[in-house]
Design an enzyme around this catalytic site. Structure first.
Site, short mmCIF file in Angstrom:
data_model
loop_
_atom_site.label_atom_id
_atom_site.label_comp_id
_atom_site.label_asym_id
_atom_site.label_seq_id
_atom_site.Cartn_x
_atom_site.Cartn_y
_atom_site.Cartn_z
N ASP A 64 0.81 -1.21 0.00
CA ASP A 64 0.00 0.00 0.00
C ASP A 64 0.85 1.26 0.00
O ASP A 64 2.06 1.21 0.19
CB ASP A 64 -0.96 0.00 1.21
N ASN A 133 -6.91 -2.91 14.49
CA ASN A 133 -8.33 -3.06 14.15
C ASN A 133 -8.58 -4.24 13.20
O ASN A 133 -9.67 -4.37 12.64
CB ASN A 133 -8.87 -1.76 13.54
N HIS A 135 -6.96 -4.84 10.33
CA HIS A 135 -6.70 -4.63 8.89
C HIS A 135 -5.44 -5.35 8.44
O HIS A 135 -4.52 -5.58 9.23
CB HIS A 135 -6.68 -3.14 8.52
N GLU A 140 -9.42 -1.86 5.54
CA GLU A 140 -10.04 -1.56 6.82
C GLU A 140 -11.28 -2.42 7.02
O GLU A 140 -11.79 -3.02 6.07
CB GLU A 140 -10.42 -0.07 6.86
#
Ligand code: PGA
Length: 257
Positions: A64, A133, A135, A140
């Site tokens: 990314d 979280n 990811h 996400e």
């Protein structure tokens, strides 16, 4: 999933690096999928030491990049990779791929990137970190488990987690181009490294939770060749921890998976 629990982060990171080096020894022109983040710094340190100024023969595709940041920006992932790995191992620029954060048309850039991975023959070994979280890459929660490389809006949690890397006057990007979960699942093998107590909830959900877009890392349960390397702090919430430690004592690789 192969779950390897190590006494500490240093041991887990060293084993991750050893596995990458073993892949490169067997397949010098392997296509690696690479990750950024604090967790990966000791892995790249070990690779720098082992590989030296070879120059490197592998090809890499990072997961990314922030939308809007040029590769010269110190917080861009292109800059991170140049600093932590690429320059030290003399990886030729044509073999080092990241999405271009400052591409004039980020959506077109995402499509180009996905095609470039396919044109390289796909990823042999994908390295992953894990967000608190859940990811993977910048996929996400609620990302489609079939998603391909595209633009994602970062959650408030990710933006605040990453804010520590930016100066007080700098705007933390809210958009990223990320490989999709479907893209990641196409990799032939996956290594996920997660260390520290801050990851223990996400680790437990990823390994023992139901497959759900609410925790994107659970999609890895669908992949046939995933090795999860964690330290004791990150393993703290695993219900079947005794079982994983029986199969792989101290993180040792046994024949039973
Ligand atoms: P970290 O990031 O290694 O900085 O914790 C991991 C991730 O968000 O994927």
């Amino acid at each position: 999933m192969k779950i390897l629990i190590f006494p500490d982060a240093a041991t887990a990171s060293a084993e991750t690096a050893r596995r990458i080096l073993a892949t490169l020894a067997a397949q010098p022109c392997a296509v690696l999928g690479l990750a950024t983040g604090g967790t990966m710094k000791p892995v790249y340190e070990a690779l720098r030491t082992a590989l030296g100024q070879s120059p490197a023969t592998f090809t890499s595709f990072n997961l990314d990049e922030y939308v809007g940041l040029p590769s010269t920006h110190p917080q861009s992932y292109a800059y991170y990779m140049k600093t932590h790995l690429f320059d030290a191992v003399a990886l030729p620029g044509a073999q080092a791929h990241l999405p271009r954060g400052d591409a004039p048309d980020p959506a077109a850039e995402a499509t180009r990137y996905e095609a470039a991975i396919a044109a390289a023959g796909g990823i042999d070994l994908q390295l992953l970190g894990l967000g608190a979280n859940g990811h993977i890459g910048f996929n996400e929660p609620t990302s489609s488990l079939a998603s391909r490389t595209r633009i994602k809006t970062l959650t408030h949690k990710t933006v605040t987690d990453n804010a520590r890397y930016f100066g007080p006057d700098e705007v933390v990007p809210r958009l990223a181009i990320t490989m999709g979960i479907g893209t990641i699942l196409d990799s032939r093998a996956i290594l996920l490294l997660a260390t520290g107590a801050g990851k223990r909830d996400a680790v437990a959900r990823m390994i023992e939770g139901s497959i759900s877009a609410a925790c994107p890392a659970t999609a890895l349960q669908l992949h046939a060749n995933v090795t999860v390397l964690i330290d004791e702090a990150a393993a703290a919430n695993l219900k079947l921890r005794d079982y994983y430690e029986t199969v792989h004592p101290g993180g040792a690789d046994e024949i039973y998976t």
